[in-house]
Design a protein around this motif. Structure first.
Motif, PDB file in Angstrom:
ATOM      1  N   LYS A 201       0.413  -5.543   7.707  1.00 14.88           N
ATOM      2  CA  LYS A 201       0.455  -4.181   7.242  1.00 14.88           C
ATOM      3  C   LYS A 201      -0.137  -3.397   8.473  1.00 14.88           C
ATOM      4  N   HIS A 204       2.659  -2.618  10.774  1.00 16.46           N
ATOM      5  CA  HIS A 204       3.811  -1.791   9.882  1.00 16.46           C
ATOM      6  C   HIS A 204       5.090  -2.812   9.508  1.00 16.46           C
ATOM      7  N   LYS A 207       4.563  -2.846   4.009  1.00 14.22           N
ATOM      8  CA  LYS A 207       3.783  -1.790   3.297  1.00 14.22           C
ATOM      9  C   LYS A 207       2.787  -2.242   2.153  1.00 14.22           C
ATOM     10  N   GLU A 208       1.792  -1.364   1.771  1.00 12.34           N
ATOM     11  CA  GLU A 208       1.363  -1.601   0.629  1.00 12.34           C
ATOM     12  C   GLU A 208       2.113  -0.664  -0.665  1.00 12.34           C
TER      13      GLU A 208
END
Length: 370
Positions: A201, A204, A207-208
Motif C-alpha cells: 500500500k 501504491h 490500494k485499500e
C-alpha cells in the motif's frame, strides 16, 4: 446485487468451459495430425472390455477415496455427513478443478454446496484445507522420493520430462511450505502478510478497497483454526494421509492396466505407475485446466519407447488419459448438474453446526450433538 453475482458466475463458468473446449480441440489436433488414426482406433478397439471396466472402477475409487476422507475428517468435529453427500462434494470439486486453471475452482464450489446443507463455511474451509495439504504433500513425497531413490528411472526418460518434473516438484514444495507456515505458524504468517500488505500500500502497488484489510484479517483466522484442528487430530490426519496415497495410486495405476490390456508385460507395475506419477507431478501446478496439452505431450515422451512407438502410445493415452481425465470430467459434470438441481439452499440460512476450537468443553460438545 445477487442477480448480478449469479450472472457473473455464469459468464465465468461459460468462459472456463469455452476455454477448456478450445484447448481440447487444439490438443486433439496436435496429437493426431501426424498419426495413422485408423490404426490408433484399431488398437483401442482391440482392448478387452474387462480392462475398460477396471479403468472406470479405478476412476470411481479415486473420487470416492476423497469422499471417505471428507466424511472421516467431518466426524472428528462431530459432524455426521452421509457418505452420498461427501461423494457429491468430491465429484463437484473434481469437475470445477478440471475446468479451472491450477484447479482453483473446486474447493469454492464444494464449500458452496456444503453450506447449502448446513455445514458452516469455517468448518468446510478447514476440512478442505486439510484435504488439500494432504493431497499436495503426497505429490511432494512421491516427487522427492523419485529424486532421492529413482535416479536410475529418471535417467531413462526424456530430458524435457525431467525438467518439468523438477519444476513441478519445486512448485509443489513451495505450495506445501507456504500452507504449512500459514497453518503451523499462523502468528508469524499473519505478521509477515500484514506487513507485506502495508508495504504494498505504501508503494501504491495495492490500494485499500472493499475492506481488503478486514478480509485479510479474517482469512488469517482460518489458518489459526486449521492449526488447532491439526494439533488436536493428529491420528485422523495421519490416517487420511495414508488414504490419500492410496487415492493417488488408484489413478496412476490406470496406465499399467492399459499397458497390460495392449499385450505388454516387460515393465512391472511399480515402474509404469511411477512413470505416470511423474506426469502428474510435472503438470499439477501448471496454470492449465487439468494440465491439458502438456500432460499429453509428457505422456507421449515417456511412453512412446515403452509401447513401441508413438502410434501405440497415442492409443494407450486415449484410454489412460481418457479415463483419468476426460471420463472423470464427464461423470463429474453430470453429478455436478444433478447436485445443483437437487441441493437447495436451506430454509433456515443460519448453519446448524459451527466450527469450534478443538479444546472446547464437554458441555459445548454435548450442545452440538443435541
Amino acid at each position: 446485487m445477487e442477480t448480478q453475482k449469479k450472472k457473473n458466475n455464469l459468464y465465468k463458468n461459460l468462459f472456463n468451459v469455452g476455454f477448456l473446449l478450445a484447448l481440447l480441440v487444439l490438443t486433439i489436433w496436435l496429437i493426431f495430425k501426424d498419426q495413422d488414426i485408423g490404426k490408433i482406433f484399431k488398437l483401442v478397439s482391440d482392448i478387452a472390455p474387462i480392462f475398460m471396466l477396471v479403468c472406470f472402477i479405478l476412476v470411481i475409487f479415486f473420487v470416492c477415496s476423497e469422499s471417505v476422507i471428507i466424511k472421516y475428517l467431518m466426524s472428528t468435529v462431530n459432524i455426521k455427513v452421509p457418505l452420498l453427500n461427501c461423494i457429491r462434494y468430491s465429484f463437484v470439486g473434481f469437475f470445477y478443478s478440471c475446468i479451472t486453471p491450477s484447479a482453483s475452482g473446486g474447493q469454492p464450489m464444494q464449500i458452496f454446496y456444503m453450506q447449502r446443507q448446513n455445514i458452516d463455511i469455517p468448518t468446510a474451509t478447514i476440512i478442505l484445507m486439510v484435504v488439500t495439504i494432504e493431497y499436495k504433500f503426497v505429490l511432494v513425497a512421491i516427487g522427492l522420493g523419485l529424486v532421492a531413490f529413482g535416479q536410475g528411472l529418471l535417467a531413462t526418460i526424456d530430458g524435457e520430462v525431467v525438467f518439468f518434473l523438477y519444476v513441478g516438484i519445486v512448485l509443489n514444495v513451495v505450495c506445501v511450505a507456504i500452507m504449512s507456515i500459514l497453518v503451523f505458524m499462523p502468528n508469524t504468517a499473519k505478521f509477515g502478510i500484514t506487513k507485506g500488505y502495508a508495504l504494498l500500500k505504501k508503494l501504491h502497488i495495492m490500494k485499500e478497497k472493499n475492506n481488503r484489510s478486514e478480509r485479510l484479517e479474517r482469512s488469517m483466522e482460518k489458518y489459526k483454526h486449521a492449526s488447532a484442528y491439526l494439533k488436536a487430530n493428529k491420528v485422523a490426519v495421519f490416517n487420511t494421509t495414508l488414504i490419500t496415497f492410496l487415492q493417488r495410486f488408484f489413478l496412476f495405476f490406470i496406465t499399467y492396466i492399459v499397458y497390460l490390456a495392449m499385450g505388454n508385460s516387460e515393465k512391472d507395475a511399480i515402474t509404469i505407475t511411477l512413470l505416470q506419477a511423474i506426469v502428474s507431478i510435472a503438470v499439477d501446478m501448471l496454470p492449465l485446466p487439468g494440465g491439458m496439452g502438456i500432460s499429453e505431450r509428457l505422456y507421449l515422451l515417456i511412453f512412446s519407447p515403452i509401447f513401441g512407438g508413438s502410434t501405440a502410445a497415442v492409443a494407450s493415452m486415449m484410454v489412460s488419459r481418457g479415463f483419468s481425465y476426460y471420463v472423470l470430467v464427464i461423470v463429474s459434470a453430470v453429478i455436478a448438474v444433478i447436485t445443483h438441481l437437487t441441493v437447495r439452499a436451506p430454509e433456515d440460512p443460519k448453519p446448524k453446526i459451527l466450527f469450534r476450537h478443538p479444546d472446547r468443553t464437554r458441555a459445548s460438545k454435548d450442545k452440538i450433538r443435541n
